[in-house]
Enzyme design. Sequence first.
Site, PDB file in Angstrom:
ATOM      1  N   TYR A 159      -5.898  82.913 -36.424  1.00  0.00           N
ATOM      2  CA  TYR A 159      -5.766  81.475 -36.134  1.00  0.00           C
ATOM      3  C   TYR A 159      -6.743  81.061 -35.032  1.00  0.00           C
ATOM      4  O   TYR A 159      -7.672  80.326 -35.254  1.00  0.00           O
ATOM      5  CB  TYR A 159      -4.318  81.142 -35.766  1.00  0.00           C
ATOM      6  CG  TYR A 159      -4.084  79.654 -35.622  1.00  0.00           C
ATOM      7  CD1 TYR A 159      -3.937  78.846 -36.745  1.00  0.00           C
ATOM      8  CD2 TYR A 159      -4.033  79.050 -34.370  1.00  0.00           C
ATOM      9  CE1 TYR A 159      -3.743  77.476 -36.625  1.00  0.00           C
ATOM     10  CE2 TYR A 159      -3.834  77.682 -34.234  1.00  0.00           C
ATOM     11  CZ  TYR A 159      -3.688  76.896 -35.356  1.00  0.00           C
ATOM     12  OH  TYR A 159      -3.502  75.547 -35.237  1.00  0.00           O
ATOM     13  N   SER A 201      -5.123  75.648 -41.652  1.00  0.00           N
ATOM     14  CA  SER A 201      -5.313  74.590 -40.660  1.00  0.00           C
ATOM     15  C   SER A 201      -6.499  74.955 -39.771  1.00  0.00           C
ATOM     16  O   SER A 201      -7.611  75.105 -40.281  1.00  0.00           O
ATOM     17  CB  SER A 201      -4.022  74.387 -39.858  1.00  0.00           C
ATOM     18  OG  SER A 201      -4.090  73.220 -39.086  1.00  0.00           O
ATOM     19  N   ASP A 215      -0.935  65.969 -47.362  1.00  0.00           N
ATOM     20  CA  ASP A 215      -1.156  66.481 -46.006  1.00  0.00           C
ATOM     21  C   ASP A 215      -1.455  65.308 -45.082  1.00  0.00           C
ATOM     22  O   ASP A 215      -2.431  64.583 -45.278  1.00  0.00           O
ATOM     23  CB  ASP A 215      -2.321  67.471 -46.000  1.00  0.00           C
ATOM     24  CG  ASP A 215      -2.422  68.245 -44.694  1.00  0.00           C
ATOM     25  OD1 ASP A 215      -1.999  67.712 -43.645  1.00  0.00           O
ATOM     26  OD2 ASP A 215      -2.943  69.374 -44.713  1.00  0.00           O
ATOM     27  N   HIS A 259       1.437  69.075 -44.397  1.00  0.00           N
ATOM     28  CA  HIS A 259       0.490  70.051 -43.868  1.00  0.00           C
ATOM     29  C   HIS A 259       0.944  71.485 -44.132  1.00  0.00           C
ATOM     30  O   HIS A 259       0.141  72.404 -44.068  1.00  0.00           O
ATOM     31  CB  HIS A 259       0.307  69.819 -42.365  1.00  0.00           C
ATOM     32  CG  HIS A 259      -0.836  70.581 -41.771  1.00  0.00           C
ATOM     33  ND1 HIS A 259      -2.091  70.598 -42.351  1.00  0.00           N
ATOM     34  CD2 HIS A 259      -0.919  71.353 -40.652  1.00  0.00           C
ATOM     35  CE1 HIS A 259      -2.894  71.352 -41.611  1.00  0.00           C
ATOM     36  NE2 HIS A 259      -2.206  71.820 -40.576  1.00  0.00           N
TER      37      HIS A 259
END
Length: 447
Positions: free
Chosen positions: A218, A299, A384, A416
């Site tokens: 991430y 994301s 989203d 999302h």
Amino acid sequence: FSGSRYELLLPDGTFAHVPVPADAQIGTFSDQILVTLRSGWLGHEAGSLLSAPVDSFMSAPDDDARRELLRSLFTPTDNCSLEGSAETKNFLILSVLDNVVSENRFWRYADGGFTLEQTFRGEMGNAPSVSAVDADHGDEIWVTDEGYTKPTTLSRANAATPAEQLPLKALPAFFDAGGLHTQQLFATSADGTKVPYFLVSKEGLPLDGSTPTLLYGYGGFEISLTPGYSGGIGAAWLEKGYAYVQANIRGGGEYGPRWHQAALKENRNKSYEDFEAVAADLISRGVTSAKRLGCQGGSNGGLLTGNMLARHSAGSKLFGAIVCQVPLLDMRRFNTLLAGASWVGEYGNPDSPDWEFLQTYSPYHNIDEAASYPPIIFTTSTRDDRVHPAHARKMVLKLVELGKPVYYYENLEGGHGGAADNKQRAFMSTLAYDFLEQVLVGGALKD
């Protein structure tokens, strides 16, 4: 990032400004004020937790007087950061990450001061956390523990003796964890920084590059990736003898504010260099090989994996397949789409000179017609409301027009998270793991 202004309600019913930095967070414990720093202040480092008598602190005439009142309950080190805290009637419990291994520190408050009484450390690959049963009336605590191969368990204990736990409940095991082994390793990034990662695999893993391996990351918004139980990863990946890796790259919060701030804006490349270093380390150790290594992120992690496709130092050199979920990909226009404007503090403002560095990690702008890319699947959601599906749509169209191996799935609902219910979540997970298995194990997707 936004700042805050705190006001304290005084005994006479009026409010007074709490004189702390705008990016600090405050709390109280008994008659003490607690200040958590995100930047240095009065000789204390970012990431510190400070305490002081609230009345004396509020009446102090200046910072010199306040400095004399402050006591550090936590000072970060190169390896150790503060994750959060919990309270019981007599204890302040600090949740700490020491080289990304969870630790709880129990500070007893008595006679106007704090004393460190207990330190409770989790096992490698597990992440214990605590919360109060009834903070107003006692020191009983709930202890929740889980790990890559350990389903979530709930126990009860006392803050004075946290190691003496009464097990209460546990989630069922969703996969056979027999023979699985968790270890923490470190890769060396391009600038010499040591980057930790967790490797979950069968014991006795052959170091011949043959094991299909999934690397997850991430690296943003000071979010720490710590061990956790996932039935999906276990059943779809680990149970089949494949390896799973979680990388703790810069941009996250694993080593506190400094780890996050090291990869902001013009330094975002540090996140990608760290991820590449972990991939290269797995290959050099013989855990896997480029054709057997896949990566996954969503994301901000989709921006990460999008860069793993587009960067000349990654792509097919390091990966055999890529899963890119609800991603940011067009960094020239991200601030004009949905919630994008709120991320300018993280990435920079493309409508300013910041575009000079933003374009270096905008995957949409860095696709090279002459480059050879590994197969990649993009997934997104029509609904989203944070990262616009246009990011994925545009990227897929560009790759299709260039004749690159690309796959795409857009769910009609789900926000999302990419899915609206458990059935859809199961489908989306299956889609990703089936794609990875067909490419990394079979060498190609079936029709």
